[in-house]
Design a protein around this motif. Structure first.
Motif, PDB file in Angstrom:
ATOM      1  N   ASN A   1       0.810  -1.221   0.000  1.00  0.00           N
ATOM      2  CA  ASN A   1       0.000   0.000   0.000  1.00  0.00           C
ATOM      3  C   ASN A   1       0.844   1.272   0.000  1.00  0.00           C
ATOM      4  OD1 ASN A   1      -2.518  -1.048  -0.394  1.00  0.00           O
ATOM      5  ND2 ASN A   1      -3.283  -0.633   1.668  1.00  0.00           N
ATOM      6  N   TYR A   2       2.018   1.177  -0.603  1.00  0.00           N
ATOM      7  CA  TYR A   2       2.837   2.343  -0.912  1.00  0.00           C
ATOM      8  C   TYR A   2       3.303   2.214  -2.353  1.00  0.00           C
ATOM      9  CZ  TYR A   2       3.384   4.862   3.485  1.00  0.00           C
ATOM     10  OH  TYR A   2       3.163   5.638   4.598  1.00  0.00           O
ATOM     11  N   LEU A   3       3.202   3.298  -3.100  1.00  0.00           N
ATOM     12  CA  LEU A   3       3.881   3.373  -4.384  1.00  0.00           C
ATOM     13  C   LEU A   3       5.317   3.746  -4.077  1.00  0.00           C
ATOM     14  CD1 LEU A   3       3.729   3.301  -7.486  1.00  0.00           C
ATOM     15  CD2 LEU A   3       3.135   5.731  -7.428  1.00  0.00           C
ATOM     16  N   ILE A   4       6.240   2.824  -4.373  1.00  0.00           N
ATOM     17  CA  ILE A   4       7.646   3.017  -4.016  1.00  0.00           C
ATOM     18  C   ILE A   4       8.464   3.117  -5.292  1.00  0.00           C
ATOM     19  CG2 ILE A   4       9.619   2.072  -2.769  1.00  0.00           C
ATOM     20  CD1 ILE A   4       7.707   0.565  -0.980  1.00  0.00           C
ATOM     21  N   GLY A   5       9.174   4.209  -5.435  1.00  0.00           N
ATOM     22  CA  GLY A   5       9.992   4.441  -6.620  1.00  0.00           C
ATOM     23  C   GLY A   5      11.468   4.332  -6.299  1.00  0.00           C
ATOM     24  N   PHE A   6      12.180   3.543  -7.106  1.00  0.00           N
ATOM     25  CA  PHE A   6      13.634   3.395  -6.983  1.00  0.00           C
ATOM     26  C   PHE A   6      14.269   4.149  -8.144  1.00  0.00           C
ATOM     27  CE2 PHE A   6      11.623  -0.154  -4.960  1.00  0.00           C
ATOM     28  CZ  PHE A   6      12.417  -0.528  -3.892  1.00  0.00           C
ATOM     29  N   ASP A   7      14.878   5.274  -7.864  1.00  0.00           N
ATOM     30  CA  ASP A   7      15.536   6.067  -8.902  1.00  0.00           C
ATOM     31  C   ASP A   7      17.041   5.875  -8.747  1.00  0.00           C
ATOM     32  OD1 ASP A   7      16.648   8.038 -10.589  1.00  0.00           O
ATOM     33  OD2 ASP A   7      14.890   9.326 -10.347  1.00  0.00           O
ATOM     34  N   LEU A   8      17.618   5.044  -9.614  1.00  0.00           N
ATOM     35  CA  LEU A   8      19.026   4.712  -9.483  1.00  0.00           C
ATOM     36  C   LEU A   8      19.929   5.767 -10.096  1.00  0.00           C
ATOM     37  CD1 LEU A   8      18.874   0.866 -10.179  1.00  0.00           C
ATOM     38  CD2 LEU A   8      18.316   2.169  -8.126  1.00  0.00           C
ATOM     39  N   GLU A   9      19.348   6.727 -10.792  1.00  0.00           N
ATOM     40  CA  GLU A   9      20.138   7.842 -11.310  1.00  0.00           C
ATOM     41  C   GLU A   9      20.224   8.963 -10.279  1.00  0.00           C
ATOM     42  OE1 GLU A   9      18.359   8.823 -15.052  1.00  0.00           O
ATOM     43  OE2 GLU A   9      19.048   6.970 -16.009  1.00  0.00           O
TER      44      GLU A   9
ATOM     45  N   GLN B   1      19.601   8.362  -7.150  1.00  0.00           N
ATOM     46  CA  GLN B   1      20.003   7.664  -5.938  1.00  0.00           C
ATOM     47  C   GLN B   1      19.080   7.985  -4.759  1.00  0.00           C
ATOM     48  OE1 GLN B   1      22.404   5.236  -5.498  1.00  0.00           O
ATOM     49  NE2 GLN B   1      22.475   5.269  -7.731  1.00  0.00           N
ATOM     50  N   VAL B   2      17.767   7.855  -5.014  1.00  0.00           N
ATOM     51  CA  VAL B   2      16.778   8.045  -3.956  1.00  0.00           C
ATOM     52  C   VAL B   2      15.696   6.980  -4.085  1.00  0.00           C
ATOM     53  CG1 VAL B   2      17.149  10.542  -3.741  1.00  0.00           C
ATOM     54  CG2 VAL B   2      15.385   9.685  -5.296  1.00  0.00           C
ATOM     55  N   VAL B   3      15.047   6.706  -2.957  1.00  0.00           N
ATOM     56  CA  VAL B   3      13.841   5.884  -2.926  1.00  0.00           C
ATOM     57  C   VAL B   3      12.702   6.766  -2.420  1.00  0.00           C
ATOM     58  CG1 VAL B   3      12.708   3.837  -1.989  1.00  0.00           C
ATOM     59  CG2 VAL B   3      15.161   3.804  -2.443  1.00  0.00           C
ATOM     60  N   SER B   4      11.577   6.752  -3.122  1.00  0.00           N
ATOM     61  CA  SER B   4      10.446   7.607  -2.773  1.00  0.00           C
ATOM     62  C   SER B   4       9.237   6.753  -2.395  1.00  0.00           C
ATOM     63  CB  SER B   4      10.089   8.528  -3.943  1.00  0.00           C
ATOM     64  OG  SER B   4      11.183   9.368  -4.270  1.00  0.00           O
ATOM     65  N   PHE B   5       8.460   7.251  -1.438  1.00  0.00           N
ATOM     66  CA  PHE B   5       7.292   6.541  -0.925  1.00  0.00           C
ATOM     67  C   PHE B   5       6.060   7.434  -1.047  1.00  0.00           C
ATOM     68  CE2 PHE B   5      11.035   5.090   1.282  1.00  0.00           C
ATOM     69  CZ  PHE B   5      10.876   3.710   1.464  1.00  0.00           C
ATOM     70  N   LYS B   6       4.973   6.871  -1.560  1.00  0.00           N
ATOM     71  CA  LYS B   6       3.713   7.604  -1.637  1.00  0.00           C
ATOM     72  C   LYS B   6       2.589   6.681  -1.182  1.00  0.00           C
ATOM     73  CE  LYS B   6       0.811  10.314  -4.768  1.00  0.00           C
ATOM     74  NZ  LYS B   6       0.683  10.842  -6.163  1.00  0.00           N
ATOM     75  N   PRO B   7       1.874   7.032  -0.099  1.00  0.00           N
ATOM     76  CA  PRO B   7       0.783   6.168   0.351  1.00  0.00           C
ATOM     77  C   PRO B   7      -0.256   6.001  -0.746  1.00  0.00           C
ATOM     78  CG  PRO B   7       0.828   8.255   1.584  1.00  0.00           C
ATOM     79  CD  PRO B   7       2.033   8.223   0.709  1.00  0.00           C
ATOM     80  N   THR B   8      -0.598   4.755  -1.049  1.00  0.00           N
ATOM     81  CA  THR B   8      -1.449   4.430  -2.199  1.00  0.00           C
ATOM     82  C   THR B   8      -2.256   3.178  -1.887  1.00  0.00           C
ATOM     83  OG1 THR B   8       0.260   5.288  -3.705  1.00  0.00           O
ATOM     84  CG2 THR B   8      -1.448   3.923  -4.683  1.00  0.00           C
ATOM     85  N   ASP B   9      -3.516   3.167  -2.311  1.00  0.00           N
ATOM     86  CA  ASP B   9      -4.288   1.943  -2.253  1.00  0.00           C
ATOM     87  C   ASP B   9      -3.878   1.090  -3.460  1.00  0.00           C
ATOM     88  OD1 ASP B   9      -6.088  -0.128  -2.230  1.00  0.00           O
ATOM     89  OD2 ASP B   9      -7.869   1.119  -1.991  1.00  0.00           O
ATOM     90  N   CYS B  10      -2.965   0.161  -3.235  1.00  0.00           N
ATOM     91  CA  CYS B  10      -2.408  -0.588  -4.350  1.00  0.00           C
ATOM     92  C   CYS B  10      -3.423  -1.532  -4.984  1.00  0.00           C
ATOM     93  CB  CYS B  10      -1.158  -1.353  -3.900  1.00  0.00           C
ATOM     94  SG  CYS B  10       0.234  -0.285  -3.460  1.00  0.00           S
ATOM     95  N   THR B  11      -4.519  -1.830  -4.286  1.00  0.00           N
ATOM     96  CA  THR B  11      -5.547  -2.676  -4.888  1.00  0.00           C
ATOM     97  C   THR B  11      -6.266  -1.956  -6.025  1.00  0.00           C
ATOM     98  OG1 THR B  11      -7.279  -1.970  -3.341  1.00  0.00           O
ATOM     99  CG2 THR B  11      -5.903  -3.842  -2.687  1.00  0.00           C
ATOM    100  N   LYS B  12      -6.089  -0.649  -6.097  1.00  0.00           N
ATOM    101  CA  LYS B  12      -6.710   0.131  -7.176  1.00  0.00           C
ATOM    102  C   LYS B  12      -5.686   0.586  -8.218  1.00  0.00           C
ATOM    103  CE  LYS B  12     -10.389   1.765  -4.146  1.00  0.00           C
ATOM    104  NZ  LYS B  12     -11.049   2.933  -3.516  1.00  0.00           N
ATOM    105  N   ASN B  13      -4.436   0.161  -8.061  1.00  0.00           N
ATOM    106  CA  ASN B  13      -3.368   0.547  -8.975  1.00  0.00           C
ATOM    107  C   ASN B  13      -3.224  -0.492 -10.066  1.00  0.00           C
ATOM    108  OD1 ASN B  13      -1.172   2.134  -9.896  1.00  0.00           O
ATOM    109  ND2 ASN B  13       0.256   0.762  -8.862  1.00  0.00           N
ATOM    110  N   THR B  14      -4.289  -0.707 -10.850  1.00  0.00           N
ATOM    111  CA  THR B  14      -4.273  -1.728 -11.887  1.00  0.00           C
ATOM    112  C   THR B  14      -4.036  -1.123 -13.251  1.00  0.00           C
ATOM    113  OG1 THR B  14      -6.678  -1.578 -12.145  1.00  0.00           O
ATOM    114  CG2 THR B  14      -5.832  -3.170 -10.565  1.00  0.00           C
TER     115      THR B  14
END
Length: 417
Positions: free
Chosen positions: A394-402, A404-417
């Motif tokens: 239930n978090y949209l988690i982004g890995f940006d390797l360029e 060099q950060v990880v980002s978190f956004k609270p999200t209802d992942c059951t609706k992220n289709t």
């Protein structure tokens, strides 16, 4: 999850490690074919290597499966669907292949290299063979590999190259050619029959993320994992490259910490709050070591150094107005409560460097069996811990390797289709 490590002596554990209190020990374990989770999309071929502008974002469906997350990839020509454990804690991409000399039972059809016109074995003289520490030369000059995990699971086979096909946000097919993967002919361990292998998403040179490089417009990806016990017919998506950035209201970010081991995504944990009670990582106000946690989608529980884990458990007990259960041998020494209603536990806040991530009970109090809820944390003697997939849900988690950060956004992942 990583190779050749023991759970109780170091913090890196296998993707197939699920404590007994999280295993399917009750009810119906027949969760159906993972292929039924995936909606079919008609598409046209759309090669991306050398593309100057990426206007579409390649994606892959991801579904929950008994504490793991199965990610769909298509390999070969014509494309053949595989369903591997999505694992940010390891690098190797592998699937069971015919002929399979010693394989675990698999419900979906097994990949047959002979039927793919784009399949080619990696020569043992190739630099690609030496990217994997266990690559060895066979009498046929093929690159044989052995890749073992902490739970004693192991895959052995031949390193090969194939075309991987994803589907973009507009429904077109996106091709990535020459991807190195393990064609597993001898595989055993704690795999279930829905899992055709593992898709390594770590930061090492053999991972899917490293091999895609800038082909999709940037070395970055994002995931949104549905909570444990979500209906298997509900799935989310993993996105790659340009368009996978996590942004907008509510986003918090923490720096990635670079270490000699390039596979894990290390971040820095400052402490954890249970309700309004702040627990410092070291138990005091002294500085913490950078990179003391890593994010692993292949490990279900969050694993904390014992000195922090004990304090978190004590504070949760203090704030839950119930007595923990102590009479169930299936639950071991874990903190569990028996109740016929959803357990109303405290909110936890994970304090990463620069990012406070709030966890609701659905992310921290896991129900391994009817009428039982357990804290989805465990401990290690190491000073470095693992942020597991229960807490990542239930978090949209982004890995940006360029960046060099990880980002978190609270999200209802059951609706992220």
């Amino acid at each position: 999850m990583a190779s050749f490590h023991s759970f109780f002596t170091v913090i890196i554990i296998s993707h197939v490690f699920i404590p007994s209190y999280f295993s399917p020990i009750h009810g119906n374990t027949d969760v159906g074919f993972m292929i039924n989770l995936i909606r079919k999309t008609s598409a046209q071929a759309f090669p991306v290597r050398g593309l100057s502008a990426m206007s579409e974002t390649p994606q892959s469906p991801v579904g929950a499966n008994l504490g793991h997350y199965l990610m769909e990839l298509s390999i070969g020509t014509p494309p053949f669907k595989i369903y591997g454990i999505a694992d940010t804690g390891s690098d190797l991409i592998w699937t069971q292949c015919l002929p399979c000399n010693n394989c675990y039972n698999q419900l979906n059809p097994m990949f047959d290299p002979i039927k793919s016109s784009s399949y080619s074995n990696v020569s043992c003289d190739s630099n690609l063979c030496h990217q994997l520490d266990t690559g060895v030369c066979s009498p046929q000059k093929q690159c044989n590999y052995t890749y073992a995990y902490a739970s004693a699971s192991i895959t052995q086979g031949v390193l090969a190259q194939e075309t991987v096909t994803l589907t973009s946000t507009t429904g077109t097919s996106v091709l990535l050619k020459g991807v190195v993967f393990g064609c597993g002919h001898d595989n055993k361990g704690g795999f279930n029959d829905h899992e055709t292998g593992i898709i390594g998403l770590g930061g090492g040179p053999m991972s899917f993320i490293s091999q895609m490089g800038a082909s999709f417009g940037g070395k970055r990806f994002s995931q949104c994992l549905v909570p444990f016990h979500t209906d298997v017919n509900v799935y989310s998506r993993m996105s790659f490259g340009k368009g996978s950035e996590v942004s907008g209201e509510g986003v918090v970010s923490t720096p990635l910490v670079i270490k000699d081991d390039k596979t894990p995504y290390f971040v820095t944990l400052l402490g954890i709050s249970v309700g309004n009670t702040y627990l410092h990582y070291n138990g005091s106000s002294e500085n913490v070591e950078k990179g003391n946690m890593f994010l692993d989608s292949g490990t279900p529980p969050t694993i904390l150094p014992t000195q922090l884990y004990d304090r978190v458990v004590a504070e949760v007990k203090n704030q839950v107005a119930m007595e923990p259960t102590v009479d169930d041998p299936d639950l071991g020494s874990q903190l569990c409560y028996r109740t016929k209603n959803n357990l109303r536990g405290p909110m936890l806040t994970v304090h990463f460097e620069g990012a406070n991530v709030t966890l609701e009970p659905i992310q921290t109090l896991i129900s391994p069996k009817d009428d039982v809820f357990c804290l989805g944390f465990t401990n290690t003697s190491s000073d470095v811990g693992i942020y597991g997939n229960f807490a990542q849900s239930n978090y949209l988690i982004g890995f940006d390797l360029e960046a060099q950060v990880v980002s978190f956004k609270p999200t209802d992942c059951t609706k992220n289709t």
